[in-house]
Motif scaffolding. Structure first.
Motif, PDB file in Angstrom:
ATOM      1  N   ASN A  52       0.927  -1.196   0.038  1.00  0.00           N
ATOM      2  CA  ASN A  52      -0.115  -0.090  -0.044  1.00  0.00           C
ATOM      3  C   ASN A  52       0.974   1.052   0.109  1.00  0.00           C
ATOM      4  OD1 ASN A  52       0.933   0.135   2.495  1.00  0.00           O
ATOM      5  ND2 ASN A  52      -1.158   0.693   3.548  1.00  0.00           N
ATOM      6  N   TRP A  53       0.228   2.232  -0.112  1.00  0.00           N
ATOM      7  CA  TRP A  53       0.967   3.665  -0.398  1.00  0.00           C
ATOM      8  C   TRP A  53       1.885   3.861   0.891  1.00  0.00           C
ATOM      9  CZ3 TRP A  53       1.102   7.909   3.219  1.00  0.00           C
ATOM     10  CH2 TRP A  53       0.103   7.557   4.519  1.00  0.00           C
ATOM     11  N   SER A  54       1.731   3.633   2.221  1.00  0.00           N
ATOM     12  CA  SER A  54       2.486   3.766   3.175  1.00  0.00           C
ATOM     13  C   SER A  54       3.952   2.766   3.621  1.00  0.00           C
ATOM     14  CB  SER A  54       1.783   4.141   4.431  1.00  0.00           C
ATOM     15  OG  SER A  54       1.023   2.897   4.883  1.00  0.00           O
ATOM     16  N   GLY A  55       3.539   1.631   3.093  1.00  0.00           N
ATOM     17  CA  GLY A  55       4.097   0.496   3.077  1.00  0.00           C
ATOM     18  C   GLY A  55       3.893  -0.290   4.294  1.00  0.00           C
ATOM     19  N   THR A  56       2.629  -0.049   4.980  1.00  0.00           N
ATOM     20  CA  THR A  56       2.239  -0.756   6.203  1.00  0.00           C
ATOM     21  C   THR A  56       1.567  -2.222   5.670  1.00  0.00           C
ATOM     22  OG1 THR A  56       0.367   0.546   6.214  1.00  0.00           O
ATOM     23  CG2 THR A  56       2.214   1.298   7.572  1.00  0.00           C
ATOM     24  N   ALA A  57       1.318  -2.315   4.644  1.00  0.00           N
ATOM     25  CA  ALA A  57       0.540  -3.611   4.351  1.00  0.00           C
ATOM     26  C   ALA A  57       1.109  -3.944   3.007  1.00  0.00           C
ATOM     27  CB  ALA A  57      -1.230  -3.197   4.190  1.00  0.00           C
ATOM     28  N   THR A  58       1.074  -5.453   2.992  1.00  0.00           N
ATOM     29  CA  THR A  58       1.426  -6.190   1.754  1.00  0.00           C
ATOM     30  C   THR A  58       0.725  -7.500   1.483  1.00  0.00           C
ATOM     31  OG1 THR A  58       3.058  -7.421   3.136  1.00  0.00           O
ATOM     32  CG2 THR A  58       4.108  -5.382   2.145  1.00  0.00           C
ATOM     33  N   TYR A  59       0.684  -7.774   0.610  1.00  0.00           N
ATOM     34  CA  TYR A  59       0.156  -9.194   0.115  1.00  0.00           C
ATOM     35  C   TYR A  59       0.856  -9.860  -1.035  1.00  0.00           C
ATOM     36  CZ  TYR A  59      -3.919 -12.050  -1.448  1.00  0.00           C
ATOM     37  OH  TYR A  59      -4.695 -13.127  -2.111  1.00  0.00           O
ATOM     38  N   TYR A  60       0.865 -11.403  -0.893  1.00  0.00           N
ATOM     39  CA  TYR A  60       1.641 -11.907  -1.903  1.00  0.00           C
ATOM     40  C   TYR A  60       0.869 -13.107  -2.448  1.00  0.00           C
ATOM     41  CZ  TYR A  60       5.507  -9.795   0.509  1.00  0.00           C
ATOM     42  OH  TYR A  60       6.646  -8.737   1.060  1.00  0.00           O
ATOM     43  N   ALA A  61       1.141 -13.428  -3.776  1.00  0.00           N
ATOM     44  CA  ALA A  61       0.901 -14.561  -4.349  1.00  0.00           C
ATOM     45  C   ALA A  61       1.371 -15.973  -3.507  1.00  0.00           C
ATOM     46  CB  ALA A  61       1.174 -14.766  -5.518  1.00  0.00           C
ATOM     47  N   ASP A  62       0.544 -16.878  -3.505  1.00  0.00           N
ATOM     48  CA  ASP A  62       0.902 -18.244  -2.595  1.00  0.00           C
ATOM     49  C   ASP A  62       2.195 -18.625  -3.036  1.00  0.00           C
ATOM     50  OD1 ASP A  62      -2.382 -19.519  -1.957  1.00  0.00           O
ATOM     51  OD2 ASP A  62      -1.004 -17.859  -0.981  1.00  0.00           O
TER      52      ASP A  62
END
Length: 125
Positions: A52-62
């Protein structure tokens, strides 16, 4: 509008590491959510990771969870993809993308508004 330029791709042996960078133009980089996608020959462009914009949330492909790490430096207008324990099946052109939805951390291609030209990653066995 933002322009994106990827770098850091190359040839690496299986088990090795690479760090991709994506440099963005424009003063509004920090307002964009950023993502990495990849496309292998003859296949669709698949989601890899997003932040996200602030770097506080990420998400990855399995398929990359635990091996790849996405990060960003808003002061440098750059997003990174640290890749380790690379496998031959990671071979692809890697693209970074920007979404005007600052809080977006998903993998839908249509949610991203701007794309880079891509950088080739080749993992040999």
């Amino acid at each position: 509008q933002v322009q994106l330029v990827e770098s850091g791709g190359g040839l690496v042996q299986a088990g090795g590491s690479l760090r991709l960078s994506c440099a963005a133009s424009g003063r509004t980089f920090s307002s964009y959510a950023m993502g990495w996608f990849r496309q292998a020959p003859g296949k669709e462009r698949d989601f890899v990771a997003t932040i996200n914009w602030s770097g506080t949330a990420t998400y990855y492909a399995d398929s990359v969870k635990g091996r790849f790490t996405i990060s960003r430096d808003n002061a440098k207008n750059t997003v990174y993809l640290q890749m380790k324990s690379l496998k031959p099946e990671d071979t692809a052109v890697f693209y970074c993308a920007a979404s005007q939805k600052s809080y977006y951390i998903g993998g839908k291609r249509d949610e991203y508004d701007y794309w880079g030209q891509g950088t080739q990653v080749t993992v040999s066995s």
